[in-house]
Scaffold this active site. Structure first.
Site, PDB file in Angstrom:
ATOM      1  CG  ASN A  88      -1.536   1.345   1.519  1.00 13.85           C
ATOM      2  OD1 ASN A  88      -2.422   1.811   0.807  1.00 13.85           O
ATOM      3  ND2 ASN A  88      -1.048   1.997   2.578  1.00 13.85           N
ATOM      4  CE1 TYR A 155       1.266   7.709  -5.974  1.00 16.52           C
ATOM      5  CE2 TYR A 155      -0.305   8.068  -7.751  1.00 16.52           C
ATOM      6  CZ  TYR A 155      -0.009   7.577  -6.490  1.00 16.52           C
ATOM      7  OH  TYR A 155      -0.992   6.947  -5.755  1.00 16.52           O
ATOM      8  CE  LYS A 159       0.467   3.959  -6.456  1.00 21.15           C
ATOM      9  NZ  LYS A 159       0.579   2.991  -5.328  1.00 21.15           N
ATOM     10  CB  THR A 192      -4.984  10.434   1.252  1.00 24.37           C
ATOM     11  OG1 THR A 192      -4.665  10.711  -0.125  1.00 24.37           O
ATOM     12  CG2 THR A 192      -5.854   9.196   1.339  1.00 24.37           C
TER      13      THR A 192
END
Length: 251
Positions: A88, A155, A159, A192
């Protein structure tokens, strides 16, 4: 034997913390691997032996993988009903065009977001390959791994890489008698610290800042608790692993 073990990275805050708390509430045993321990996570354990927290810099992926491998070697598969790894943890480097991001910042993001999940998955699968119990790997991906975005090269790449390595490992495990099941899951847009970073960026650095500000203004962000529940529900699906690249927003 009804004890279930989950190894969770990034369990000290955000959705990781929420997942850890929900797993503990369900009676799972959790090993949380994060840069810092969490008192909130600790207080969610009904008994001390239910939770183990490692303070581990995941940018040091080889050390993290070696530590996990050594720890798993001390366990007996007969003591568990299932074992799961949830990758995660992730970080966003400076929000700017790649030419403006320092090499150190970019490398740290790649190490935490892609190198560490690959190293931990390798250690997990190797250490448990003879275990006859159900084994799962859940990689927390992102829609940004499937859609290019300016000022998010590092990023997006972590992913996208997570999706691809999950697909490769799924093929490998499918050829084994008791292969692990693996999924790379996009959890949707979540309220978040990452979202705060994105919507707070300067428009000159981040062309999509208005879009992310709008997600917040229009109440389109999922709470960490709701997102965690949706992710864990996906993990519990009977067909987990049949679709390797997935999104919680799918039926």
């Amino acid at each position: 034997m009804n004890k279930h073990l989950t190894i969770l990275t990034g369990g000290s805050r955000g959705m990781g913390l929420a997942m850890g708390q929900q797993l503990l509430a369900q009676g799972y045993h959790v090993l949380s691997i994060a840069r810092n321990s969490s008192s909130a996570l600790q207080s969610s354990a009904s008994k001390p032996e239910q939770l183990l927290q490692w303070e581990q810099d995941l940018a040091q992926s080889a050390a993290a993988a070696q530590r996990l491998s050594a720890w798993l070697a001390t366990l007996k598969s007969s003591g568990w009903a299932s074992i799961t790894l949830i990758n995660n943890a992730g970080v966003i480097p400076q929000i700017a065009a790649l030419s403006q991001v320092s090499a150190a910042d970019m490398i740290n993001a790649l190490r935490v977001g892609l190198e560490a999940p690959m190293a931990l998955t390798s250690a997990f699968l190797a250490a448990t390959q003879s275990w006859s119990i159900p084994r799962k790997v859940l990689n927390i991906s992102s829609g940004l791994g499937r859609r290019a975005m300016a000022s998010q090269a590092a990023y997006c790449t972590t992913k996208a890489g997570m999706d691809q390595f999950s697909s490769c490992v799924a093929l490998e495990e499918a050829a084994k008698p008791n292969g692990a099941r693996i999924v790379s899951l996009a959890p949707g847009v979540i309220d978040t610290d990452m979202q705060v970073q994105l919507r707070s960026a300067a428009a000159t650095d981040f062309p999509d800042v208005a879009r992310f500000a709008g997600l917040h203004t229009n109440g389109q962000l999922t709470s960490t608790n709701d997102a965690a529940a949706r992710v864990l529900a996906w993990l519990d699906r009977a067909d987990f692993g049949e679709q390797v690249i997935a999104d919680v927003r799918q039926p």
